[in-house]
Design an enzyme around this catalytic site. Structure first.
Site, short mmCIF file in Angstrom:
data_model
loop_
_atom_site.label_atom_id
_atom_site.label_comp_id
_atom_site.label_asym_id
_atom_site.label_seq_id
_atom_site.Cartn_x
_atom_site.Cartn_y
_atom_site.Cartn_z
N GLY A 185 1.56 -1.21 -0.23
CA GLY A 185 0.48 0.35 -0.25
C GLY A 185 0.81 0.66 0.10
O GLY A 185 1.75 1.29 0.84
N ARG B 154 1.72 -5.57 -5.04
CA ARG B 154 1.60 -6.34 -4.26
C ARG B 154 1.36 -8.14 -5.20
O ARG B 154 0.67 -8.52 -5.72
CB ARG B 154 0.14 -6.74 -3.39
CG ARG B 154 0.17 -5.34 -2.21
CD ARG B 154 -1.03 -5.49 -1.06
NE ARG B 154 -1.04 -4.02 -0.22
CZ ARG B 154 -1.71 -3.91 0.09
NH1 ARG B 154 -2.71 -3.49 -0.93
NH2 ARG B 154 -1.81 -2.37 1.21
N GLY C 74 6.21 -2.28 3.25
CA GLY C 74 5.24 -2.16 5.10
C GLY C 74 5.85 -3.48 5.03
O GLY C 74 6.88 -4.07 4.67
N ASP C 75 5.32 -4.13 6.26
CA ASP C 75 5.70 -6.04 6.61
C ASP C 75 5.56 -6.86 5.57
O ASP C 75 7.25 -7.15 5.32
CB ASP C 75 5.04 -5.76 7.69
CG ASP C 75 5.23 -7.23 8.63
OD1 ASP C 75 6.23 -7.20 9.39
OD2 ASP C 75 4.67 -8.67 8.65
N THR D 10 4.87 2.92 5.66
CA THR D 10 3.19 2.16 5.36
C THR D 10 1.80 3.38 6.43
O THR D 10 2.64 4.08 7.71
CB THR D 10 2.65 1.15 5.78
OG1 THR D 10 1.50 0.92 6.43
CG2 THR D 10 3.47 0.40 7.12
N ASP E 268 0.00 2.64 7.99
CA ASP E 268 -0.13 2.14 9.32
C ASP E 268 0.42 2.05 10.92
O ASP E 268 -0.03 1.65 11.94
CB ASP E 268 -1.05 0.24 8.89
CG ASP E 268 -1.24 -0.04 7.96
OD1 ASP E 268 -2.66 1.05 7.87
OD2 ASP E 268 -1.66 -1.30 7.05
N ASP F 27 2.50 0.08 11.57
CA ASP F 27 2.63 -1.35 12.55
C ASP F 27 3.65 -2.31 12.14
O ASP F 27 3.58 -3.28 12.33
CB ASP F 27 1.31 -2.25 12.08
CG ASP F 27 1.32 -2.34 10.22
OD1 ASP F 27 2.85 -1.93 9.71
OD2 ASP F 27 0.36 -3.01 9.16
N ARG G 233 -17.59 16.80 12.59
CA ARG G 233 -17.99 17.34 13.96
C ARG G 233 -19.10 18.22 14.03
O ARG G 233 -19.90 18.27 14.46
CB ARG G 233 -16.62 17.74 15.27
CG ARG G 233 -17.67 18.00 16.29
CD ARG G 233 -15.98 17.70 17.04
NE ARG G 233 -15.39 17.06 17.40
CZ ARG G 233 -15.61 16.60 18.04
NH1 ARG G 233 -16.58 16.04 19.38
NH2 ARG G 233 -14.74 15.20 18.98
N ARG H 239 -5.02 -1.76 9.39
CA ARG H 239 -5.24 -3.14 9.19
C ARG H 239 -5.87 -3.94 10.14
O ARG H 239 -6.19 -3.43 10.72
CB ARG H 239 -3.89 -3.79 8.16
CG ARG H 239 -4.14 -4.93 7.48
CD ARG H 239 -2.76 -5.69 7.20
NE ARG H 239 -2.56 -4.50 5.77
CZ ARG H 239 -3.13 -5.18 4.88
NH1 ARG H 239 -3.09 -5.81 4.55
NH2 ARG H 239 -2.40 -4.60 3.30
N HIS I 230 -23.08 15.87 20.57
CA HIS I 230 -23.37 15.00 19.53
C HIS I 230 -21.69 14.35 19.68
O HIS I 230 -21.41 14.51 21.00
CB HIS I 230 -22.43 15.69 18.50
CG HIS I 230 -21.57 16.57 18.57
ND1 HIS I 230 -21.23 17.69 18.98
CD2 HIS I 230 -20.08 16.17 18.36
CE1 HIS I 230 -20.12 18.35 19.08
NE2 HIS I 230 -19.47 17.28 18.98
N ARG J 178 -25.08 7.83 12.85
CA ARG J 178 -24.29 8.01 11.06
C ARG J 178 -22.86 7.61 10.98
O ARG J 178 -22.80 7.56 12.54
CB ARG J 178 -23.85 9.55 10.57
CG ARG J 178 -25.69 9.82 9.96
CD ARG J 178 -26.34 9.46 8.29
NE ARG J 178 -27.32 10.38 8.89
CZ ARG J 178 -28.79 9.89 8.94
NH1 ARG J 178 -28.99 8.91 10.26
NH2 ARG J 178 -29.35 10.85 8.94
N GLN K 204 -7.28 8.06 3.19
CA GLN K 204 -6.47 8.25 3.96
C GLN K 204 -4.72 7.98 3.48
O GLN K 204 -3.97 7.79 4.00
CB GLN K 204 -6.55 7.33 5.38
CG GLN K 204 -7.64 8.01 6.26
CD GLN K 204 -8.27 6.29 7.06
OE1 GLN K 204 -8.36 6.24 8.06
NE2 GLN K 204 -9.01 5.63 6.34
#
Ligand code: F6P
Length: 319
Positions: A11, A72, A102-103, A125, A127, A129, A154, A171, A215, A243, A251
């Site tokens: 990614g 990938r 990434g990993d 990445t 993430d 992670d 908001r 992930r 809210h 919602r 992202q």
């Protein structure tokens, strides 16, 4: 070492371009030729190489995505795919490879080192992670993208006095949810690393309601499950108007933050240093603001954990 190559894999993440730029420019600084590999391991197998001069990485430090494209590759997971990749690298006269990803991409990189081809990883990445490094390239930008979106959510949540469930990426890791939740004062943050109890979340919402809160924002890391399902359960239990927003691939894009550009520049440059120093089975990491090399085996033996003290703090502050 005369010729090195660089690729991006898995990614994409904002800041990958800044890392490519650093590898190319640091490589040239040391008199190396630098070759770009298009589309990650797929390009390595297909021999999709392109020479990268100093100008080839001009005007990219601020751009999201990756100018080398990413992929990938399932073929690279096979011994045949890996053998072909090494053969192509050797035929091109390449002495070392930098893998930005990434990993999963690092596991692939280690396959190359096991076949005797020097490879170094740069963690890229959103993430965050990867065990062994405090941050990965792209994480800070992704968190900033999320909080910008939540700030906007908001506004409308306040106008309509609604409860919003926002599902974010990551992930199996909860870092994006945790950081954006703390930064945005979310009422609840659901991450895979901590058990959650829907009744507690409902009680928290009702307590807020009684205090006049009109809210609420609940952040759900994708590793916990579907934000839509959680939203439905909360609506059923509270009767509140809810919602759900799934932020998705928004992202992964966007211009990298200053933090990510600096991190990517430092990490890309370090990867070149590691290859020149003869390291061949390491990833670059940031540990307490120092840029260091960490053996792949050591990183793979550790488990990434988000900062659970931060998680507890978010719970206290959101009361
Ligand atoms: O690893 C980055 C990431 O964006 C994860 O957060 C997410 O689960 C996954 O990639 C999405 O992958 P794809 O782009 O293949 O849908």
């Amino acid at each position: 070492m005369n010729r090195i190559a660089v690729l991006t894999s898995g990614g994409d993440a904002p800041g990958m371009n800044a890392a490519i730029r650093a590898v190319v420019r640091k490589g040239h600084h040391h008199g190396l030729e630098v070759i770009g590999v298009r589309r990650g391991y797929t390009g390595l197998i297909q021999g999709d190489f392109t020479p990268m001069d100093l100008g080839s990485v001009g005007d990219i430090i601020h751009r999201g995505g990756t100018v080398l494209y990413s992929d990938r590759s399932s073929l690279f997971k096979t011994p045949e795919g890996q053998a072909r990749a090494v053969e192509n690298l050797k035929n091109e006269g390449i002495d070392g490879l930098v893998v930005i990803g990434g990993d999963g991409s690092f596991r692939g990189a280690q396959k190359l080192t096991q076949q005797g081809f020097p490879t170094v990883g740069v963690p890229g990445t959103i993430d965050n992670d990867i065990a062994g490094t405090d941050y990965t390239i792209g994480f800070d930008t992704a968190v900033n993208t999320v909080i910008k979106c939540i700030d906007q959510i908001r506004d409308t949540a306040t106008s309509h006095e609604r409860t919003y469930i926002v599902e974010v990426m990551g992930r199996d890791a909860g870092d994006i949810a945790l950081w954006s939740g703390l930064a945005d004062g979310a009422e609840s943050i659901l991450i895979p690393e901590a058990p959650h109890n829907l009744d507690d979340i409902v009680q928290r919402l009702e307590r807020g309601n009684r205090r006049g809160k009109r809210h609420s924002i609940i952040i759900v890391a994708e590793g916990v499950g579907s934000g839509v399902d959680i939203g439905r359960q909360i609506k059923d239990k509270t009767g509140m108007e809810t919602r759900v927003t799934v932020l998705g691939h928004i992202q992964r894009g966007g211009s990298p933050t200053a933090f990510d550009r600096v991190l990517a520049s430092r990490m890309g440059a370090k990867a070149v240093d590691l290859l020149i120093d003869g390291e061949k089975d390491q990833m670059v990491a940031i540990c307490k603001n120092a840029i260091v090399g960490v053996d792949f085996d050591k990183a793979f033996s550790m488990k990434h954990q988000p900062d659970m003290a931060m998680y507890d703090l978010a719970g206290i502050l959101a009361i």
